[in-house]
Design a protein around this motif. Structure first.
Motif, short mmCIF file in Angstrom:
data_model
loop_
_atom_site.label_atom_id
_atom_site.label_comp_id
_atom_site.label_asym_id
_atom_site.label_seq_id
_atom_site.Cartn_x
_atom_site.Cartn_y
_atom_site.Cartn_z
N LEU A 24 0.94 74.29 51.19
CA LEU A 24 -0.10 74.92 51.99
C LEU A 24 -0.97 75.83 51.12
CD1 LEU A 24 -1.33 75.36 54.81
CD2 LEU A 24 0.32 77.23 55.14
N HIS A 25 -0.37 76.38 50.07
CA HIS A 25 -1.08 77.30 49.19
C HIS A 25 -0.93 76.86 47.74
CE1 HIS A 25 -1.58 80.01 52.56
NE2 HIS A 25 -0.28 79.96 52.79
N ALA A 26 -2.01 76.92 47.01
CA ALA A 26 -1.97 76.60 45.58
C ALA A 26 -1.45 77.79 44.79
CB ALA A 26 -3.38 76.24 45.10
N ASN A 27 -0.98 77.53 43.60
CA ASN A 27 -0.67 78.61 42.69
C ASN A 27 -1.95 79.42 42.44
OD1 ASN A 27 2.00 77.79 42.40
ND2 ASN A 27 1.55 76.50 40.63
N GLY A 28 -1.82 80.73 42.50
CA GLY A 28 -2.98 81.60 42.36
C GLY A 28 -3.41 82.24 43.65
N ALA A 29 -2.94 81.69 44.80
CA ALA A 29 -3.18 82.35 46.09
C ALA A 29 -2.30 83.59 46.18
CB ALA A 29 -2.85 81.39 47.23
N ILE A 30 -2.63 84.50 47.11
CA ILE A 30 -1.82 85.72 47.18
C ILE A 30 -0.40 85.41 47.64
CG2 ILE A 30 -3.80 87.22 47.53
CD1 ILE A 30 -3.05 87.40 50.49
N ARG A 81 -3.56 71.84 45.23
CA ARG A 81 -2.29 71.84 45.96
C ARG A 81 -1.50 70.55 45.69
NH1 ARG A 81 -3.68 73.21 51.98
NH2 ARG A 81 -5.86 72.72 51.46
N ALA A 82 -2.21 69.45 45.53
CA ALA A 82 -1.51 68.20 45.18
C ALA A 82 -0.96 68.27 43.76
CB ALA A 82 -2.47 67.01 45.32
N ILE A 83 -1.73 68.84 42.84
CA ILE A 83 -1.23 69.00 41.46
C ILE A 83 0.03 69.86 41.45
CG2 ILE A 83 -1.73 70.07 39.23
CD1 ILE A 83 -4.69 69.31 39.71
N ARG A 87 -6.26 75.36 58.41
CA ARG A 87 -5.71 74.92 57.12
C ARG A 87 -4.43 74.13 57.35
NH1 ARG A 87 -6.87 76.20 52.08
NH2 ARG A 87 -5.27 76.46 50.49
N LEU A 88 -4.35 72.96 56.73
CA LEU A 88 -3.16 72.12 56.81
C LEU A 88 -2.65 71.87 55.39
CD1 LEU A 88 -4.44 69.52 59.44
CD2 LEU A 88 -2.52 71.10 59.76
N PRO A 89 -1.34 71.65 55.23
CA PRO A 89 -0.80 71.44 53.89
C PRO A 89 -1.23 70.11 53.30
CG PRO A 89 0.91 71.08 55.53
CD PRO A 89 -0.28 71.63 56.27
N HIS A 90 -1.28 70.04 51.99
CA HIS A 90 -1.50 68.78 51.28
C HIS A 90 -0.15 68.18 50.91
CE1 HIS A 90 -5.95 69.64 49.98
NE2 HIS A 90 -5.76 69.69 51.29
N HIS A 91 -0.02 66.88 51.11
CA HIS A 91 1.25 66.18 50.92
C HIS A 91 1.20 65.30 49.67
CE1 HIS A 91 2.82 67.00 55.05
NE2 HIS A 91 1.53 67.12 55.30
N VAL A 92 2.34 65.20 49.00
CA VAL A 92 2.48 64.30 47.85
C VAL A 92 3.77 63.50 48.03
CG1 VAL A 92 2.82 64.11 45.36
CG2 VAL A 92 1.19 65.77 46.27
N HIS A 93 3.66 62.18 47.91
CA HIS A 93 4.81 61.28 47.98
C HIS A 93 4.85 60.47 46.68
CE1 HIS A 93 4.90 62.16 52.31
NE2 HIS A 93 3.59 61.99 52.26
N ILE A 94 5.96 60.52 45.97
CA ILE A 94 6.10 59.83 44.69
C ILE A 94 7.24 58.82 44.78
CG2 ILE A 94 6.60 60.08 42.22
CD1 ILE A 94 5.30 62.81 42.31
N ALA A 95 6.92 57.58 44.47
CA ALA A 95 7.92 56.51 44.42
C ALA A 95 8.17 56.15 42.95
CB ALA A 95 7.44 55.28 45.18
N LEU A 96 9.44 56.11 42.56
CA LEU A 96 9.80 55.75 41.19
C LEU A 96 10.23 54.29 41.10
CD1 LEU A 96 11.83 58.90 40.03
CD2 LEU A 96 9.35 58.49 39.99
N LYS A 97 10.17 53.75 39.92
CA LYS A 97 10.51 52.35 39.70
C LYS A 97 11.98 52.06 39.98
CE LYS A 97 6.91 51.84 36.18
NZ LYS A 97 6.62 51.69 34.72
N ASP A 98 12.84 53.08 39.90
CA ASP A 98 14.27 52.86 40.15
C ASP A 98 14.63 52.96 41.63
OD1 ASP A 98 14.19 55.56 40.74
OD2 ASP A 98 15.39 56.21 39.03
#
Length: 455
Positions: A394-400, A275-277, A374-385
């Motif tokens: 909450l669901h990965a690719n491949g879930a129904i 889910r993070a990917i 089940r709880l969602p997985h979170h991703v936070h991305i900080a860029l150099k700019d």
């Protein structure tokens, strides 16, 4: 009052039929798992298991072994189950927190390839019975059992698959109950083995044990039918602190493969990373940044995911499959992950290390997870700019809820066949799917995998 195992067995034998959707999803799962077995057959783990039992593998044994030759139903299930799970490309089943198909399919095939008596539709129906049994056992113990440290694949998977094998063998309701009871005494597998060859071996153990439990029940061996719920039984010993038990166990008219479904993996690594990917790739696709632009990535996942992903700096391909840092860095660099990213050489290459050092992983608290499946997985991305992006999955690719396309399924199948080293074109998606509808599973597998056609 009937015990839990008796209630499960009654449900399995009383379901009159399966919908077209349930049959189709089961067939897809069987094809996907066979592809994973083919891809995994040259891996060190199944090769080691096959070598350990080399004297029991013959050209004309009862059951097909994907690493080569034929063996007893038990040994075939053991080796093929290990092969199905060794690349961590096989599906997930949330109701049991298990790699359901990596146990079920090898176990069922070990029986179905031993005789012409077993048809494709019989295989599919037994698969659906075993999956429903896994879900039913999981109701009483998941997620507490899994969070406690038990590998649901080799515990719940074993018990449920025993029911599936029993159904395939044509056992009656009482024998199915006893097969599950005996399998409960065989259930084992700590998650502390993740990142080693013992982890896929868990699937092999569960497949073998489920076959033997069903055969023993067929021969008259019995166990306690209240072994799930009684003192010193499965719930008491394996359930964990927050296991609910089976007081509320019930079944929908629709099969669980329709309501909850399986998660067909798009990435060949631990599902705790997926889910993070997928979330990070969503952000990259939306905002168009490169890995050179990234200053920091913070992920928040479930507690069990943190436990599973124990290798921030992996030293081999097995550890790499259980490294959030490695999987996320490579996925963002390449736009995805492939089987080629999990070799001994790929796992230690220096290129991903710079981005890996910028990735953190934290988990939800016990209080946040309490009472929530089940709880969602979170991703936070900080860029150099200075830009900041956040999203969750909450669901990965491949879930129904986010199914793979037909093109993605076919691409995965072809990747697995290529990885297996097969140079011929006999094994196609369509040819494997045929075994789910033909009169003899053995005849199809003999023609595809041994070069012989069964008479």
């Amino acid at each position: 009052m009937k015990t839990v195992l008796e209630r499960i067995a009654r449900q399995l034998v009383s379901r009159p039929s399966f919908s077209a959707l349930a049959m189709e999803r089961a067939e897809d799962a069987i094809v996907d798992t066979i592809a994973c077995m083919m891809a995994g057959m040259n891996d060190a783990a199944p090769q080691s298991v096959a070598a350990a039992f080399a004297t029991e593998i013959k050209p004309d044994g009862p059951s097909l072994v994907f690493t080569g030759g034929r063996a007893s139903r038990s040994v075939a299930a053991l080796i093929n189950g290990t092969a199905a799970h060794c690349l961590d490309f096989d599906d997930n089943f949330h109701p049991a927190r298990a790699h359901a198909s990596a146990v079920l399919v090898p176990a069922l095939l070990s029986v179905a390839t031993s005789s012409n008596d077993f048809s494709g539709p019989m295989l599919v129906r037994a698969y659906l019975a075993g999956l429903e049994a896994q879900s039913s056992v999981g109701v009483g113990t998941i997620p507490s059992h899994y969070n406690r440290g038990w590998h649901g694949t080799s515990t719940i998977g074993c018990i449920g698959a025993a029911a599936g094998v029993a159904v395939l063998l044509g056992l009656d309701e009482a024998q199915i109950s006893h097969a599950m009871s005996l399998a409960t005494s065989m259930a084992s597998g700590p998650k502390g083995q993740f990142g080693t060859g013992a982890k896929p071996f868990h699937a092999g153990i569960a497949a073998r044990n489920s076959v033997e439990a069903a055969l023993l029940a067929q021969s008259g061996l019995t166990g306690r039918l209240d072994i799930l719920e009684r003192p010193q039984g499965f719930l008491d010993l394996f359930g964990g602190d927050e296991a609910a038990g089976w007081a509320d166990l019930s079944w929908d008219e629709k099969h669980v493969i329709e309501t909850r479904g399986l998660v067909t993996k798009l990435h060949p690594c631990c599902a705790s990373t997926h889910r993070a990917i997928d979330a990070a790739l969503d952000l990259q696709k939306e905002h168009g940044f490169s890995v050179e632009d990234i200053q920091r990535i913070d992920t928040k996942v479930g507690r069990s995911a943190v436990d599973n992903l124990a290798y921030p700096d992996p030293s081999d391909e097995m550890q790499a499959r259980f490294s959030m840092q490695y999987c996320l860095a490579v996925a963002l660099t390449n736009g995805g992950l492939s089987l080629g990213d999990f070799t001994p050489q790929a796992a230690i290459r220096p290129e991903p290390r710079c981005l890996m050092a910028k990735i953190t992983m934290t988990s939800y608290s016990v209080e946040e997870e309490r009472g929530v499946e089940r709880l969602p997985h979170h991703v936070h991305i900080a860029l150099k700019d200075g830009r900041r992006f956040s999203t969750e999955r909450l669901h990965a690719n491949g879930a129904i809820q986010r199914p793979l396309t037909d093109a993605q399924k076919l691409a995965k199948f072809k990747d697995c066949v290529r990885w297996s080293g097969r140079q011929d074109t006999d094994v196609t998606y369509a040819s494997i799917k045929r075994l789910c509808s033909e009169d003899s599973v053995k005849a199809i597998t003999d023609g595809l995998f041994t070069g012989r056609h069964s008479s």
